[in-house]
Design an enzyme around this catalytic site. Sequence first.
Site, PDB file in Angstrom:
ATOM      1  N   SER A  16       0.819  -1.204  -0.064  1.00 48.93           N
ATOM      2  CA  SER A  16       0.003   0.118  -0.060  1.00 48.93           C
ATOM      3  C   SER A  16       0.842   1.144  -0.027  1.00 48.93           C
ATOM      4  O   SER A  16       0.739   2.416  -0.774  1.00 48.93           O
ATOM      5  CB  SER A  16      -0.759  -0.093   1.166  1.00 48.93           C
ATOM      6  OG  SER A  16      -1.726  -1.080   1.122  1.00 48.93           O
ATOM      7  N   ARG A  39       0.325   8.995   5.306  1.00 48.25           N
ATOM      8  CA  ARG A  39      -0.634   8.390   6.137  1.00 48.25           C
ATOM      9  C   ARG A  39      -1.976   8.779   5.913  1.00 48.25           C
ATOM     10  O   ARG A  39      -3.193   8.301   5.923  1.00 48.25           O
ATOM     11  CB  ARG A  39      -0.391   8.597   7.540  1.00 48.25           C
ATOM     12  CG  ARG A  39       0.889   7.760   8.188  1.00 48.25           C
ATOM     13  CD  ARG A  39       0.040   6.338   8.452  1.00 48.25           C
ATOM     14  NE  ARG A  39       1.200   5.328   8.755  1.00 48.25           N
ATOM     15  CZ  ARG A  39       0.920   4.096   9.383  1.00 48.25           C
ATOM     16  NH1 ARG A  39      -0.379   3.727   9.443  1.00 48.25           N
ATOM     17  NH2 ARG A  39       1.800   3.442   9.629  1.00 48.25           N
ATOM     18  N   HIS A  42      -3.285   7.266   2.615  1.00 46.13           N
ATOM     19  CA  HIS A  42      -3.679   5.986   2.757  1.00 46.13           C
ATOM     20  C   HIS A  42      -5.134   5.858   3.337  1.00 46.13           C
ATOM     21  O   HIS A  42      -5.729   5.289   2.960  1.00 46.13           O
ATOM     22  CB  HIS A  42      -2.509   5.339   3.613  1.00 46.13           C
ATOM     23  CG  HIS A  42      -2.866   3.979   4.007  1.00 46.13           C
ATOM     24  ND1 HIS A  42      -3.364   3.642   5.185  1.00 46.13           N
ATOM     25  CD2 HIS A  42      -2.596   2.819   3.123  1.00 46.13           C
ATOM     26  CE1 HIS A  42      -3.441   2.025   5.222  1.00 46.13           C
ATOM     27  NE2 HIS A  42      -3.038   1.803   4.041  1.00 46.13           N
TER      28      HIS A  42
END
Length: 209
Positions: A16, A39, A42
């Site tokens: 990912s 982050r 994501h």
Amino acid sequence: MPYDYETDGAAIYAQSFAMIRAETNLARFDADEEQVAVRMIHAAGMVGLAPHIRFSPGFVAVARAALEGGAPILCDARMVSEGVTRARLPAGNAVICTLQANGIAARAAAMGNTRSAAALELWRPHLAGALVAIGNAPTALFHLLNMLEDPSCPRPAAIIGCPVGFVGAAESKEALWQAQPVPCCIVEGRLGGSAITVAAINAIASRAE
């Protein structure tokens, strides 16, 4: 026929973040900012988020130092406060959401504002040096900015301002960016939300990927 899919959690995690880095232009972020931005991307599942993320100079370092010094995290919504990974917090930091405190509805009615905005009035004893995380309500961010116009109001260390929506979200974040009463992070426009805000908190707290 059984579905064929990746079942190794570590492999999913690594792939990912490799995909995010391969598909996203992260060049404008410094090392600390990049870690937090990845982050946030994501959490959104959206590499197109990157151009909308803004960090004021030194934001990550200031926010991280506040947490390492024991500062509380003040959250506008339970979706934010419940998403914070307590095990990642560097100093057993308090995570505070006052939205469901007794009397908030009556306070909101008296103020002529939303419950989200009224709940911030209960932050005053905790606000000095705190990390503020607003991931849901534009009215909360606008009210915080109004509070900070008063020189007697305690000042947080840093603000994550990422409310989401169609009415007031873009405007409240732009107001924060223009005022910058303390170091801040925003996602400009209508984009934002609790998951993105939580991702930023957890990344700052843990120095994770």
